[in-house]
Design a protein around this motif. Structure first.
Motif, mmCIF file in Angstrom:
data_model
loop_
_atom_site.group_PDB
_atom_site.id
_atom_site.type_symbol
_atom_site.label_atom_id
_atom_site.label_comp_id
_atom_site.label_asym_id
_atom_site.label_seq_id
_atom_site.Cartn_x
_atom_site.Cartn_y
_atom_site.Cartn_z
ATOM 1 N N GLY A 178 0.793 -1.220 0.000
ATOM 2 C CA GLY A 178 0.000 0.000 0.000
ATOM 3 C C GLY A 178 0.825 1.268 0.000
ATOM 4 N N ASP A 226 1.592 -7.877 -7.326
ATOM 5 C CA ASP A 226 0.312 -7.803 -6.602
ATOM 6 C C ASP A 226 -0.698 -8.648 -7.354
ATOM 7 N N ASP A 268 2.592 2.563 -4.920
ATOM 8 C CA ASP A 268 3.428 1.904 -3.903
ATOM 9 C C ASP A 268 4.513 1.025 -4.519
ATOM 10 N N HIS A 269 4.525 0.943 -5.859
ATOM 11 C CA HIS A 269 5.553 0.146 -6.540
ATOM 12 C C HIS A 269 6.511 0.993 -7.378
ATOM 13 N N HIS A 290 3.785 -3.373 -11.700
ATOM 14 C CA HIS A 290 2.622 -2.601 -12.157
ATOM 15 C C HIS A 290 2.789 -1.163 -11.695
ATOM 16 N N HIS A 308 5.575 -7.219 0.437
ATOM 17 C CA HIS A 308 4.340 -6.494 0.154
ATOM 18 C C HIS A 308 3.282 -6.981 1.150
HETATM 19 ZN ZN LIG Z 1 0.876 -2.844 -4.086
#
Ligand SMILES: [Zn+2]
Length: 328
Positions: free
Chosen positions: A45, A222, A99-100, A95, A288
């Motif tokens: 997140g 994710d 948060d990535h 992706h 994660h």
């Molecule tokens: Zn994520």
């Protein structure tokens, strides 16, 4: 194998206690081994939480470093791990959720140039392409817009110090794959396959398999529980898998609709164990992690439901946890 052998974020003995706050100790030397995985950031997140920072993992192959995702704090954790940006070989983006990728451009902008062992060579960045539904930017667009947004800084630094313009050092590539593992990158150290995993409502989220001559490391990205991840991770040495505890969010008072949404886009610890067993991996590493605060869910409470379905090695990830494949 006792999971505590590989859960110490600093590689200095066993640690069954949750890390209570942001890790600040320098790790420096990552130790020997031709293939090492360092969980730089292990939080799920975008909202900053105590104890864990944004999703990012380093795969170190000899003296070359590859990154999977660059969530917030990735650059700092990279430096804390004792890694040099001069050794960065490539970045793989699962992706385009913030948060990535929040630190993706920071990694280049702040770590660029020959000083301080910075990026002084071309770095390939591979990730999902634009969303065809609204034409929002893909990975290449994200980097391109970053180069434009920070144009003044990049221009000044290029003119006043001996370095190549950042635009010439970054090669961002959009990929478009479906659920069959497909080669997307190869160099003299690694071969990378990607496949689409279910993380709605994003149009494309990727899982990766990084193959080296010293072993294979897979990444779920994710995703809801997916056979695609099991296929990507088949017989891998290490599977880095996302995890979300639905019980925690239910107890927090999330609505049934929101819980359904989380279940459709993330994986419970029980399901992680099932996927690891299906894939036949040697080690599964939880990263994660949602909720990210180590005080909210203990390491034991993360591990137990995974263990119900998986007999191999389990690592409950913390920032800077180092994992060596057993056979390396
Ligand atoms: Zn994520």
């Amino acid at each position: 194998m006792n999971a505590s052998l590989c859960t110490d974020p600093f590689g200095a003995g066993s640690s069954s206690e949750a890390v209570p706050a942001d890790a600040v100790r320098l790790t420096g030397d990552l130790g020997d081994g031709p293939l090492r995985v360092v969980l730089l950031g292990t939080a799920a997140g975008p909202y900053p939480a105590p104890g864990r920072q944004g999703a990012a993992t380093a795969v170190v192959v000899g003296d070359r470093v590859y990154l999977v995702d660059a969530g917030y704090g990735a650059l700092r954790k990279y430096a804390q791990a004792g890694l040099a940006l001069r050794d960065l070989g490539g970045v793989f983006v699962t992706h385009l959720h913030s948060d990535h990728v929040a630190d993706l451009f920071n990694l280049l902008l702040l770590g660029w140039g020959p000083a301080n062992r910075g990026v002084d060579h071309q770095v390939r960045i591979v990730g999902p392409g634009p969303d065809p539904r609204d034409s929002s930017a893909g990975t290449a667009g994200l980097v391109e817009h970053g180069l434009s947004a920070f144009g003044q800084d990049i221009g000044v630094r290029t003119r006043t110090s001996p370095r190549t313009h950042l635009a010439k050092l970054v090669q961002a590539e959009d990929v478009s794959v479906e659920s069959t593992p497909t080669p997307v990158y190869e160099d003299d150290r690694i071969r990378v396959l990607a496949a689409a995993v279910p993380h709605p409502p994003l149009h494309l989220a990727l899982g990766f398999r990084i193959e080296t001559e010293h072993g294979a490391v897979a990444f779920s990205g994710d995703t809801a529980r997916s056979r695609v991840v099991a296929e990507l991770a088949a017989s891998a040495d290490i599977l880095v898998h996302e995890v979300m505890d639905p019980t925690y969010y239910r107890d927090l008072g999330y609505s049934p609709e929101l819980l359904d949404f989380l279940a459709a886009s993330h994986t419970s610890p029980q399901e992680v164990g099932q996927v690891a067993a299906e894939a036949g991996v040697e080690c599964v590493a939880l990263s994660h992690i949602g909720p990210p605060d180590p005080r909210a869910v203990t390491d034991d409470d993360w591990e137990r439901p995974v263990r119900a379905g998986f007999r191999g090695r389990i690592v409950v990830g913390h920032d800077l946890t180092r994992i060596l494949p057993t056979r390396s």
